[in-house]
Every structure is written in structure tokens, then in C-alpha cells.
Design a protein around this motif. Sequence first.
Motif, PDB file in Angstrom:
ATOM      1  N   ASN A  71      40.630  45.849  42.783  1.00 26.09           N
ATOM      2  CA  ASN A  71      38.975  47.048  42.175  1.00 26.09           C
ATOM      3  C   ASN A  71      39.360  48.148  42.655  1.00 26.09           C
ATOM      4  N   TYR A  80      45.233  51.425  33.009  1.00 22.84           N
ATOM      5  CA  TYR A  80      45.558  50.110  31.945  1.00 22.84           C
ATOM      6  C   TYR A  80      45.210  49.793  30.668  1.00 22.84           C
ATOM      7  N   PRO A  82      45.584  46.585  28.767  1.00 16.88           N
ATOM      8  CA  PRO A  82      46.404  45.231  29.445  1.00 16.88           C
ATOM      9  C   PRO A  82      47.779  44.767  27.928  1.00 16.88           C
ATOM     10  N   ARG A  86      42.841  42.951  25.496  1.00 14.23           N
ATOM     11  CA  ARG A  86      42.066  42.382  27.265  1.00 14.23           C
ATOM     12  C   ARG A  86      40.789  43.025  26.681  1.00 14.23           C
ATOM     13  N   PHE A  88      36.041  43.310  26.653  1.00 17.64           N
ATOM     14  CA  PHE A  88      34.903  42.247  26.933  1.00 17.64           C
ATOM     15  C   PHE A  88      34.535  41.963  26.179  1.00 17.64           C
ATOM     16  N   SER A  89      34.641  41.312  24.658  1.00 15.56           N
ATOM     17  CA  SER A  89      35.000  41.018  22.891  1.00 15.56           C
ATOM     18  C   SER A  89      33.476  40.294  23.122  1.00 15.56           C
ATOM     19  N   GLU A  90      32.678  39.841  24.025  1.00 15.34           N
ATOM     20  CA  GLU A  90      30.930  39.831  24.198  1.00 15.34           C
ATOM     21  C   GLU A  90      30.371  41.294  24.543  1.00 15.34           C
ATOM     22  N   LEU A  91      30.802  42.362  24.877  1.00 13.45           N
ATOM     23  CA  LEU A  91      30.140  43.886  25.094  1.00 13.45           C
ATOM     24  C   LEU A  91      30.696  44.343  23.754  1.00 13.45           C
ATOM     25  N   GLU A  95      29.347  49.690  25.132  1.00 20.69           N
ATOM     26  CA  GLU A  95      29.183  49.071  26.693  1.00 20.69           C
ATOM     27  C   GLU A  95      31.464  49.073  27.130  1.00 20.69           C
ATOM     28  N   GLU A  98      31.584  52.634  28.357  1.00 21.15           N
ATOM     29  CA  GLU A  98      30.758  52.592  29.372  1.00 21.15           C
ATOM     30  C   GLU A  98      31.518  52.083  30.843  1.00 21.15           C
ATOM     31  N   ILE A  99      32.059  50.325  30.875  1.00 22.49           N
ATOM     32  CA  ILE A  99      32.507  50.540  32.103  1.00 22.49           C
ATOM     33  C   ILE A  99      33.672  51.085  32.551  1.00 22.49           C
ATOM     34  N   MET A 102      32.236  53.468  34.353  1.00 17.25           N
ATOM     35  CA  MET A 102      31.582  53.209  35.653  1.00 17.25           C
ATOM     36  C   MET A 102      33.692  53.980  37.012  1.00 17.25           C
ATOM     37  N   THR A 103      34.283  53.385  36.322  1.00 11.63           N
ATOM     38  CA  THR A 103      35.490  53.201  37.363  1.00 11.63           C
ATOM     39  C   THR A 103      35.203  53.765  38.465  1.00 11.63           C
ATOM     40  N   ARG A 144      39.053  53.514  26.735  1.00 12.04           N
ATOM     41  CA  ARG A 144      38.109  52.109  27.933  1.00 12.04           C
ATOM     42  C   ARG A 144      39.009  53.245  28.795  1.00 12.04           C
ATOM     43  N   ALA A 145      40.442  53.302  29.018  1.00  9.60           N
ATOM     44  CA  ALA A 145      41.856  53.631  29.937  1.00  9.60           C
ATOM     45  C   ALA A 145      40.964  54.993  30.244  1.00  9.60           C
TER      46      ALA A 145
ATOM     47  N   GLN B 184      38.918  43.629  37.337  1.00  6.69           N
ATOM     48  CA  GLN B 184      38.658  43.990  38.400  1.00  6.69           C
ATOM     49  C   GLN B 184      39.440  45.682  37.921  1.00  6.69           C
ATOM     50  N   PHE B 186      39.024  47.815  35.749  1.00  5.74           N
ATOM     51  CA  PHE B 186      38.278  48.528  36.138  1.00  5.74           C
ATOM     52  C   PHE B 186      36.872  48.842  36.878  1.00  5.74           C
TER      53      PHE B 186
END
Lengths: 233, 293
Positions: A71, A80, A82, A86, A88-91, A95, A98-99, A102-103, A144-145, B184, B186
Motif C-alpha cells: 500500500n 496501476y 491491472p 479490477r 471495485f464493481s459494486e462501487l 467512488e 475517489e479511491i 485518496m491514494t 482511477r489510476a 492495496q 491504491f
Amino acid sequence: MLKIENFDAYYGQSQALRDFSITVSPGEVLCLLGRNGAGKTTALKAIMGIVPPKRGRISLGGTDLTGLPANRIPKAGLGYVPQGRRLFSELTVRENLEIGLMTRKSGPAALERALSYFPALRERFSQRSGTLSGGEQTMLAMARALCIEPSVLMLDEPTEGLMPSMISTIRDVVIRLRDEGVGVLLVEQRIDAVLPVASRIAFMDHGEIKAEMEIDAVRADPSILKTYLGVGH
Amino acid sequence: MALGPYLFLATLEGLVQAAVLCITAAGLSLVFGVMRVVNVAHGEFVMLGAVIAWFAASLVTGHPAIGFAVALVISPVIVGAIAFASERLILKRLDYNPEATIVATIGLLYILQQTVLIVYGPDARPVDPPFYYTIRFPWFGYSSYKLFVIAAAIVIMGAIWFVLQKTKAGLIMRAAQFDRETAQAFGIPVDRVSAFVFAAGAGLAALAGVLVVPIQQAHYLMGADPLLLSFIVVIIGGLGSMSGTVVAAILIGLSDGILSVMFSPTLAKMVSTLLVALVLVFRPNGLFGKAAR
Ligand SMILES: Nc1ncnc2c1ncn2[C@@H]1O[C@H](COP(=O)(O)OP(=O)(O)O)[C@@H](O)[C@H]1O
Ligand SMILES: [Mg+2]
């Protein structure tokens, strides 16, 4: 600059990465090619610390990241995407982004910038990301990346299963990032997917880099590809 | 009493059951969802919460409400701290291996149970409710405290929903739940999130223990029933699905409460177990569950 020196990585007893070394400089696209099972994904996971290497060193922009927990590595500025996206398919789309933000505690400017590459995502903000189309999911994974404002971005087969129009969209983004000074590590199976964007090409097999060459050398003499790809493309 | 009012009473009892069960099962579901750990010691956290409430009630003088209020605060904190330590010392070292953590939490169950037996003794001890007011319905009087438990559960479940859906911490937990590896990548410290979630899950169990002890008495073996029932709820609701957990808790709580009052507690447990069997046969991922990734 991302510098990987002499990585060895294992899944249990079986060695998946052997003496793996690469560098990715700002504003260049290093393409990592190789057959299915060659160890490309493992290489990226080792760089991200997800499959911690048993040996070797990693540094980004002169900062030593060797041995850091998974992390902590993205916080240094490593983006990254992937294999298989990958998300966060439920989000929701928002969101997921946002993740990314946050990184490294990036502000709204980073979000705006990431979205400037993929404006179509704006209309999808409150949609569950699992319900996006394949192309949109890839755009979201890239955005997102990009939200972490990476100095180096790693993409694992981003064009896998996409329509040609979408592939060219992604190619344009890679070119734009490269021209803005981002270092890109692009993993693909097929040479034709990367030829238009690559600065350098590295061939991987059995967890090892077998050869590395400047794109100019490939363009000057395409026959050298045959050695590494079996049949001529 | 006529059948109508009797059914009404049974429903109220069922709702109280459901309320406590909701909170307990939410803790279990959270822990399973984020950590993929089946915590067999979860019921002991309920028991610890109840026992600590008894200590608080007997040490704090004055109105019973003061001791109760103290217990509401310190029980979840102490139990959460114990869980946090167990997570760091045991579960983390097992690398959250699914089989190993089941065995380890069985061990934890006995350690907690026997420690309480030594310190607190084998007796069931009552704790005064914080208030005694009885609500008069036309057919019977009903403890206002029990209605308070229902209200408290609604508030607590609302708070859980708010934290999970509307806060940064909740977003981090949900991301860690869906995909640890990508989380991780992220920057999410999945490891620390796990410790926090395990503590929070135990804290919820303790809270349920505090709420239930004025109704049920504190006893060192009282963790078995909540463990069994929350497992049933979590399986029926769908592993790791919070909305499924709530629906299943209400379903099981109501059926358990109504059948216990109208027929017998044994029949109630039989029906609950039968429900689980049916769900496992026809919807192996639970009513609201998704196929595991
Ligand atoms: N999680 C894993 N556990 C064990 N072996 C793995 C795992 N992931 C990949 N491998 C093995 O490591 C080798 C490299 O795989 P991978 O890095 O996915 O290759 P590529 O991305 O080039 O297709 C393959 O032989 C694969 O079977
Ligand atoms: Mg791969």
C-alpha cells in the motif's frame, strides 16, 4: 524514473520472475511483450509489491521503495491498471475515482485532469461501475489510476477484448500522457498493439527479459522481431 | 388472552430478538465481508459486553441508568481493544487463512469463556434496566426498555449504514471487501483496515450484549445462542451483504420470537435451522449474496 533491478519472484516454490530489470524514464513508453504465462502480470505485481520480490531493488524518481508494503508503493506516484481492470464493481464510478484520489490525497484538480482524458465518464458518475460497458470500464480503470497523478503509469493488457475504436482511444491517451512527460509501462501480448506508441520494446519469456530494443531499431529492421515472436507479424 | 393480542405480544418479542440479532450479525457480517474470516468467537464478544455491563452496573452507584450508560460506552471500547489485540497477535500472523482462523477463533472462544468463568464465576447475574416504565396496551403491559432496544437497534443500524455508505472510512472498508489486492494498489492499508474492522465487529457484538443483559442476565455461556443465530442470519442474508443481514435478522428474529412465545423455543430453533438448510440448497449464496470472487 522507475528503476527495477534484478527482481526474483516466486509463487510458492516456482519461480515466476528471474533477474528482472527495467527502467522507465519520463516521457517514454516501454512495452513489455510476451506470450500468455510469460510473467508480465507477475512483473507488474512484483513492482506494485503485491507479489513481493525475494530479491532486487526498486526506486521511483530516485526514492528507494525496496521492501515497502504494497500500500505504500502507489503513494510514491506509481499508477496501476491491472489486467482485467479490477474495478471495485459494486462501487459507483465516482467512488472508484475517489479511491484513486485518496491514494496520495490528491485534490479536485487531479480528478478534473483525469477526467479530461475520458470526458465520457462524467455522465456515468453515479452508475455502479460493474454495469459499465467494457470500454467504459477500461476508461474508468485508467482514470482511477490517473487520479493518483502518477509519474509512471503501468497498464496490463488494457486493450484486451476491446473494439478497435476503443483501442485507438486508449492509444491516444497513452500518447498524450507520454508527451506530457509521464513514463508508461505498457504490457501487451501482440506487437501490433504497441508499435504506434512504443519508445522501447522488451520481450519476456519464462519470467525473464530475453531482449530489449529501441523502437527505431525495430522499424529499421522488422525482421529482428521474428526471432522473438516465432512467426513474422 | 385472545389470539390477536397474543400474536401482537409475540411479534414484539420477536422484534426485540431481531433488534439484538441485527446488531450482533452485522458485526459478524462486517468481519466476514472485509476479512473473509469466520469468527467463531463472535458470541463471546456479546458475552463479554454483557459481563462488563454487569461490572459497570455493580461498580457505578446511583441510578441504574448511569451504570448502563457507562456500560454502553466502555463495553464496546474494551471488547474492541481485546479484539484488536487478538487480531494483531493471532489472525494477522495466520495471514487470515480461512481454515486456520476458524481453529484459532475456536481457541479464542475458550480462552475468553474460561477467563470470564474464573473472574466472574458460573452464576447468571441480572442487571437492572436503565428505566422500568411499563407501557400499557389495552391487553397487557410491556417493558418500555424492550421498545428502547428496538429503537436503539434502528439507530445503530442507521449509523452502520451511514458509516459504510457515506464516509471515507466506509468507502475504504467496502473497497477492501471487494478486492484486497487492488485496494492495496491504491494505497489502502488492508492490514490495518482488517484490525479496525475486527475491533468494530466485536464492539458491535459487545453493544448487543449490553442491550440484551437487562432482559437476559449475564452468564459466561451466553455466547452460544447469539453465535448460532448470527451465523444463520449471515448465511441466509448472504455472506458479507449488510442489507441481506438486516432482512435475515428480522426474519429469523421474528420467527424465533413468535414461535418461542406461541409454541416452544426448541421448535423455533428447528425452524431457523430448516430455513438455513433450504437457503443453502436453493440459494447457496444467500438471499442477497453474490457469487464469491
Ligand atoms: N497466483 C498465482 N499462483 C501461482 N502461479 C501463478 C499465479 N499467477 C500466475 N502464476 C503463474 O506464473 C506464470 C506467469 O503468469 P503471469 O504473470 O500471469 O503471465 P502473463 O501475464 O505474462 O500472462 C504462469 O506460469 C502462471 O501460471
Ligand atoms: Mg497477464
